[in-house]
Design an enzyme around this catalytic site. Structure first.
Site, PDB file in Angstrom:
ATOM      1  N   LYS A   1     -12.910 -10.636   8.886  1.00 48.85           N
ATOM      2  CA  LYS A   1     -13.870  -9.577   9.214  1.00 48.85           C
ATOM      3  C   LYS A   1     -15.283 -10.030   8.846  1.00 48.85           C
ATOM      4  CE  LYS A   1     -10.547  -5.843   8.563  1.00 48.85           C
ATOM      5  NZ  LYS A   1     -10.027  -4.925   7.555  1.00 48.85           N
TER       6      LYS A   1
ATOM      7  N   ARG B   1       0.814  -1.220   0.000  1.00 50.63           N
ATOM      8  CA  ARG B   1       0.000   0.000   0.000  1.00 50.63           C
ATOM      9  C   ARG B   1       0.850   1.275   0.000  1.00 50.63           C
ATOM     10  NH1 ARG B   1      -5.154  -1.541   3.924  1.00 50.63           N
ATOM     11  NH2 ARG B   1      -6.503  -2.220   2.239  1.00 50.63           N
TER      12      ARG B   1
ATOM     13  N   GLY C   1      -6.064  -6.112   1.908  1.00 50.89           N
ATOM     14  CA  GLY C   1      -4.692  -5.973   2.364  1.00 50.89           C
ATOM     15  C   GLY C   1      -4.042  -7.327   2.592  1.00 50.89           C
TER      16      GLY C   1
ATOM     17  N   GLY D   1     -12.392  -4.112   1.704  1.00 46.69           N
ATOM     18  CA  GLY D   1     -13.811  -3.772   1.752  1.00 46.69           C
ATOM     19  C   GLY D   1     -14.191  -2.811   0.635  1.00 46.69           C
TER      20      GLY D   1
HETATM   21  N1  ATP Z   1      -9.995 -19.670  10.052  1.00 46.37           N
HETATM   22  C1  ATP Z   1      -9.547 -18.518  10.500  1.00 46.37           C
HETATM   23  N2  ATP Z   1      -9.589 -18.209  11.807  1.00 46.37           N
HETATM   24  C2  ATP Z   1      -9.112 -17.026  12.256  1.00 46.37           C
HETATM   25  N3  ATP Z   1      -8.554 -16.071  11.468  1.00 46.37           N
HETATM   26  C3  ATP Z   1      -8.490 -16.338  10.161  1.00 46.37           C
HETATM   27  C4  ATP Z   1      -8.983 -17.550   9.610  1.00 46.37           C
HETATM   28  N4  ATP Z   1      -8.771 -17.510   8.280  1.00 46.37           N
HETATM   29  C5  ATP Z   1      -8.173 -16.341   8.013  1.00 46.37           C
HETATM   30  N5  ATP Z   1      -7.983 -15.621   9.127  1.00 46.37           N
HETATM   31  C6  ATP Z   1      -7.322 -14.310   9.261  1.00 46.37           C
HETATM   32  O1  ATP Z   1      -7.999 -13.344   8.523  1.00 46.37           O
HETATM   33  C7  ATP Z   1      -7.147 -12.221   8.382  1.00 46.37           C
HETATM   34  C8  ATP Z   1      -7.511 -11.433   7.160  1.00 46.37           C
HETATM   35  O2  ATP Z   1      -8.873 -11.091   7.194  1.00 46.37           O
HETATM   36  P1  ATP Z   1      -9.455  -9.754   6.548  1.00 46.37           P
HETATM   37  O3  ATP Z   1     -10.922  -9.886   6.610  1.00 46.37           O
HETATM   38  O4  ATP Z   1      -8.803  -8.581   7.202  1.00 46.37           O
HETATM   39  O5  ATP Z   1      -8.989  -9.906   5.019  1.00 46.37           O
HETATM   40  P2  ATP Z   1      -8.333  -8.864   4.028  1.00 46.37           P
HETATM   41  O6  ATP Z   1      -7.976  -9.585   2.799  1.00 46.37           O
HETATM   42  O7  ATP Z   1      -7.208  -8.132   4.679  1.00 46.37           O
HETATM   43  O8  ATP Z   1      -9.436  -7.839   3.704  1.00 46.37           O
HETATM   44  P3  ATP Z   1      -9.488  -6.293   4.134  1.00 46.37           P
HETATM   45  O9  ATP Z   1      -8.569  -5.571   3.242  1.00 46.37           O
HETATM   46  O10 ATP Z   1     -10.915  -5.973   3.994  1.00 46.37           O
HETATM   47  O11 ATP Z   1      -8.975  -6.188   5.540  1.00 46.37           O
HETATM   48  C9  ATP Z   1      -5.746 -12.795   8.344  1.00 46.37           C
HETATM   49  O12 ATP Z   1      -4.971 -12.156   9.324  1.00 46.37           O
HETATM   50  C10 ATP Z   1      -5.945 -14.276   8.664  1.00 46.37           C
HETATM   51  O13 ATP Z   1      -5.010 -14.770   9.589  1.00 46.37           O
HETATM   52  O1  3PG Z   2      -7.772  -2.390   5.260  1.00 44.60           O
HETATM   53  C1  3PG Z   2      -8.765  -1.861   4.743  1.00 44.60           C
HETATM   54  O2  3PG Z   2      -9.630  -2.501   4.117  1.00 44.60           O
HETATM   55  C2  3PG Z   2      -8.881  -0.368   4.771  1.00 44.60           C
HETATM   56  O3  3PG Z   2      -7.712   0.247   5.189  1.00 44.60           O
HETATM   57  C3  3PG Z   2     -10.066   0.048   5.643  1.00 44.60           C
HETATM   58  O4  3PG Z   2      -9.871  -0.339   6.949  1.00 44.60           O
HETATM   59  P1  3PG Z   2     -11.128  -0.522   7.906  1.00 44.60           P
HETATM   60  O5  3PG Z   2     -11.834  -1.778   7.447  1.00 44.60           O
HETATM   61  O6  3PG Z   2     -10.565  -0.639   9.298  1.00 44.60           O
HETATM   62  O7  3PG Z   2     -12.008   0.686   7.739  1.00 44.60           O
END
Ligand code: ATP
Ligand code: 3PG
Length: 394
Positions: free
Chosen positions: A197, A36, A351, A374
């Site tokens: 999330k 990023r 991310g 998101g």
């Molecule tokens: N089965 C699980 N139990 C707990 N945590 C998990 C599991 N599977 C994945 N994760 C965790 O989910 C996290 C990522 O989730 P997240 O929803 O933040 O995804 P993202 O791709 O970063 O999307 P965003 O950019 O919206 O944050 C990672 O740190 C991972 O370790």
């Molecule tokens: O990691 C993300 O998806 C953005 O930086 C937004 O973060 P947030 O879900 O905490 O608003």
């Protein structure tokens, strides 16, 4: 795009408040994935070369309106400074007299990073006073934080009502590429949703069911669906109040003719650690004291097959806790399938999904890696992004 960009205005000698998304993964005070930061460089360099005083603002994590030491942006300023090859000063606040004084000392082309904007309760509330305080720091507002464009916060939306407001180069590129992929999607169109999330992502599934041919669920998100199907999930991530919703999505998929895929087997662990005891079990057999931390080998094979037969795949959220080697296999198998599917347009959002692809050295095999998690999902759902709407029209 019908919004003005940084190229449409004159910024020479101006103080530019540039909102970026430096919400990067960190460990022990070090940035562990700088995707990023690198993605924001073109706008920062452009502004600096044009002779603007570049005042950068970002959030980091979710400190809930108070200062949290581990969520200071100091390590980010250091890394940014190395990447830019120039000094980047960092303030300990994001607005106020001390910040104004610091800005007063800036020369044209200088770059300054403000403290985490989420240290203030007004940020996420889109508080008008806070937005005004941010606006007082600058002459122009640039929004380059595509990753946070789905949030109507003081530094992403409110401030745009007080200053000339334009998009940055990354924002422009993201909207352009994602817009083109979705305006007429190639089919079969598959969405893969994982990550942790649950609350944020479970809602978007509803909308995706209107658009896709295949929906694949993995990551921590999956266990609310597993529970909805009547199975026990042990200590796995679970959103109790979303169980009925999960069931309604499974029914909707059937009704819409969308192929709905969720894990058939998982890797469970007796501890959230690399040293944990682990075993592969079917989803009917998750032991009460264990936690599912990755999809299993059978599931990975099924998901790989769906990917291979898709023309467009959007992927948001890892399949397991990929940061720990023991639980990285599921995420790796999805990334590898996308890398191998050369006829498939692959869009990676999120991310952590982007960090995973980077970690497996497969980033250059993906068609587009979005800096938005998101934000990219909401954009793909067809929702308006408040951070974009608030910018000035062309
Ligand atoms: N089965 C699980 N139990 C707990 N945590 C998990 C599991 N599977 C994945 N994760 C965790 O989910 C996290 C990522 O989730 P997240 O929803 O933040 O995804 P993202 O791709 O970063 O999307 P965003 O950019 O919206 O944050 C990672 O740190 C991972 O370790
Ligand atoms: O990691 C993300 O998806 C953005 O930086 C937004 O973060 P947030 O879900 O905490 O608003």
């Amino acid at each position: 795009m019908n919004k003005k960009s940084v190229k449409d205005i004159d910024v020479k000698g101006k103080r530019v408040f540039c909102r970026v998304d430096f919400n990067v993964p960190m460990k022990d005070g070090q940035v562990t994935d700088e995707t990023r930061i690198r993605a924001a460089l073109p706008t920062i360099q452009y502004l600096s070369e044009q002779g603007a005083k570049v005042i950068l603002a970002s959030h980091l994590g979710r400190p809930k309106g108070q200062a949290v030491e581990e969520l200071r942006l100091t390590p980010v300023a250091k890394r940014l400074s190395e990447l830019l090859g120039k000094d980047v000063k960092k303030t300990d606040e994001a607005y106020g007299d001390a910040v104004k004084t610091e800005i007063g000392t800036m020369n044209d082309g200088d770059v300054l990073l403000l403290e985490n904007v989420r240290f203030y309760p007004g940020e996420e509330k889109n508080d008008a006073e806070l937005a005004k305080s941010f606006a007082e720091l600058a002459d122009v507002y640039v929004n380059d934080a595509f990753g946070a464009a789905h949030r109507a916060h003081a530094s992403t939306e409110g401030i745009a009502h007080h200053l000339p407001a334009v998009s940055g180069l990354l924002m422009e590129k993201e909207l352009d590429v994602l817009g083109k992929a979705l305006s007429n999607p190639e089919r079969p169109f598959t969405a893969i949703i994982g990550g942790a999330k649950v609350k944020d992502k479970i809602g978007v599934i509803d909308n995706l069911l209107e658009k896709v041919d295949n929906l694949i669920i993995g990551g921590g998100l999956a266990y609310t669906f597993v529970k909805a199907q009547g199975h026990e999930v042990g200590k796995s991530l679970l959103e109790e109040d979303k169980i009925d919703l999960a069931n309604s999505f499974i029914a909707k998929a059937k009704e819409k003719g969308v192929n709905f895929y969720m894990p058939v087997d998982v890797i469970v662990a007796d501890d959230f650690s690399e040293q944990a005891n682990t075993k592969v079990v079917s989803i009917e057999e998750i032991p009460a004291d264990w936690e599912a931390l990755d999809i299993g080998p059978k599931t990975a094979e099924i998901y790989q097959d769906v990917i291979k037969n898709s023309k467009l795949v959007i992927w948001n959220g890892p399949m397991g806790v990929f940061e720990l080697e023991t639980f990285a296999k599921g995420t790796k198998s999805v990334a590898q399938a996308l890398a191998d599917a050369t006829d498939t347009y692959s869009v990676i959002g999120g991310g952590d999904s982007a960090a995973a692809v980077e970690k497996f050295n497969l980033a250059d095999k993906m068609s587009h890696i979005s800096t938005g998690g998101g934000a990219s999902l909401e954009f793909m759902e067809g929702k308006v992004l408040p951070g974009v709407v608030a910018l000035n029209d062309k």
